[in-house]
Design a protein around this motif. Structure first.
Motif, mmCIF file in Angstrom:
data_model
loop_
_atom_site.group_PDB
_atom_site.id
_atom_site.type_symbol
_atom_site.label_atom_id
_atom_site.label_comp_id
_atom_site.label_asym_id
_atom_site.label_seq_id
_atom_site.Cartn_x
_atom_site.Cartn_y
_atom_site.Cartn_z
ATOM 1 N N MET A 1 0.836 -1.189 0.000
ATOM 2 C CA MET A 1 0.000 0.000 0.000
ATOM 3 C C MET A 1 0.878 1.249 0.000
ATOM 4 S SD MET A 1 -3.152 -0.944 -0.006
ATOM 5 C CE MET A 1 -4.342 0.062 0.787
ATOM 6 N N LEU A 2 0.674 2.073 -0.988
ATOM 7 C CA LEU A 2 1.391 3.340 -1.062
ATOM 8 C C LEU A 2 0.500 4.440 -0.507
ATOM 9 C CD1 LEU A 2 2.931 3.062 -4.635
ATOM 10 C CD2 LEU A 2 4.066 2.653 -2.453
ATOM 11 N N LYS A 3 1.117 5.378 0.205
ATOM 12 C CA LYS A 3 0.388 6.496 0.782
ATOM 13 C C LYS A 3 0.900 7.782 0.149
ATOM 14 C CE LYS A 3 -0.036 4.106 5.127
ATOM 15 N NZ LYS A 3 -0.889 4.228 6.251
ATOM 16 N N GLU A 17 4.840 -0.305 -7.302
ATOM 17 C CA GLU A 17 5.700 0.862 -7.090
ATOM 18 C C GLU A 17 6.355 1.360 -8.365
ATOM 19 O OE1 GLU A 17 8.454 0.750 -3.844
ATOM 20 O OE2 GLU A 17 6.999 -0.215 -2.523
ATOM 21 N N ASP A 18 6.550 0.464 -9.334
ATOM 22 C CA ASP A 18 7.209 0.880 -10.573
ATOM 23 C C ASP A 18 6.237 1.365 -11.650
ATOM 24 O OD1 ASP A 18 6.134 -1.624 -11.094
ATOM 25 O OD2 ASP A 18 7.900 -2.364 -12.154
ATOM 26 N N MET A 19 4.935 1.364 -11.339
ATOM 27 C CA MET A 19 3.947 1.884 -12.293
ATOM 28 C C MET A 19 4.197 3.372 -12.494
ATOM 29 S SD MET A 19 -0.186 2.216 -11.825
ATOM 30 C CE MET A 19 -0.803 0.773 -12.652
ATOM 31 N N PRO A 20 4.240 3.852 -13.745
ATOM 32 C CA PRO A 20 4.382 5.294 -13.943
ATOM 33 C C PRO A 20 3.232 6.065 -13.291
ATOM 34 C CG PRO A 20 4.865 4.142 -15.983
ATOM 35 C CD PRO A 20 4.293 3.124 -15.016
ATOM 36 N N LEU A 21 3.577 7.155 -12.656
ATOM 37 C CA LEU A 21 2.578 7.995 -11.993
ATOM 38 C C LEU A 21 1.456 8.370 -12.954
ATOM 39 C CD1 LEU A 21 1.585 9.717 -9.612
ATOM 40 C CD2 LEU A 21 3.205 11.485 -10.328
ATOM 41 N N ALA A 64 7.882 6.592 -6.162
ATOM 42 C CA ALA A 64 8.726 7.754 -5.863
ATOM 43 C C ALA A 64 7.947 8.898 -5.240
ATOM 44 C CB ALA A 64 9.428 8.239 -7.133
ATOM 45 N N VAL A 65 6.624 8.847 -5.317
ATOM 46 C CA VAL A 65 5.822 9.927 -4.742
ATOM 47 C C VAL A 65 5.176 9.534 -3.419
ATOM 48 C CG1 VAL A 65 5.409 10.945 -7.003
ATOM 49 C CG2 VAL A 65 3.696 9.426 -6.010
ATOM 50 N N GLU A 66 5.549 8.376 -2.887
ATOM 51 C CA GLU A 66 4.982 7.961 -1.615
ATOM 52 C C GLU A 66 5.268 9.026 -0.561
ATOM 53 O OE1 GLU A 66 4.273 4.131 1.170
ATOM 54 O OE2 GLU A 66 6.046 4.098 -0.097
#
Length: 158
Positions: A1-3, A17-21, A64-66
């Motif tokens: 889970m990313l926050k 996590e590696d999915m492009p934003l 990277a934006v977590e």
């Protein structure tokens, strides 16, 4: 889970996590204002803000934006700069096809936050790399100046 936060709303999301934003914004969150252009960070169509800094969402992994605050074109109107730019964009009638405009506005909003009264040179440097196939660059410049309260004929360098 990313926050992370998108346009002021907190999310806990299970995405790779590696999915492009860009794809997380469009496919997972339904925020389709951010566009796919080139996929290699060269055109600017996918520009969003991460903690106020413009980034190319097509190459930024969502991991990277977590913990960061992401602002998209859907949320930029909540800022003073974004609201002024969106109004100026309409008043100056910048758009032709409109495809690149979200990225253009996002980049311009970051410019105005950092440089509230930009010169032509400031605009050129900030907007370099945001491509417009319709070539509305003179209207983009006019809208940025209008949003900043700078006269169109004012080309003095600071």
């Amino acid at each position: 889970m990313l926050k992370f936060t998108i346009n002021g709303k907190a999310y806990d999301q299970d995405v790779p996590e590696d999915m492009p934003l860009l794809w997380a914004l469009r496919d997972t969150f339904g925020l389709v204002g951010t566009k796919f252009g080139c996929g290699i960070a060269q055109c600017g169509a996918c520009t969003v803000h991460v903690d106020g800094t413009p980034v190319r969402a097509c190459i930024t992994p969502v991991g990277a934006v977590e913990g960061e605050a992401v602002t998209t074109i859907e949320g930029i109107g909540q800022t003073k700069e974004g609201k002024a730019l969106q109004a100026a964009w309409l008043e100056v009638d910048v758009m032709q096809c409109g495809y690149c405009q979200a990225g253009q506005i996002m980049t311009a909003a970051a410019l105005l936050k950092e440089t509230p009264k930009p010169t032509d040179a400031d605009i050129d440097v900030a907007m370099d790399g945001n491509l417009c196939r319709c070539a509305t660059y003179t209207r983009i410049r006019a809208a940025i100046k209008k949003a900043a309260g700078v006269a169109l004929a004012d080309t003095r360098e600071a």
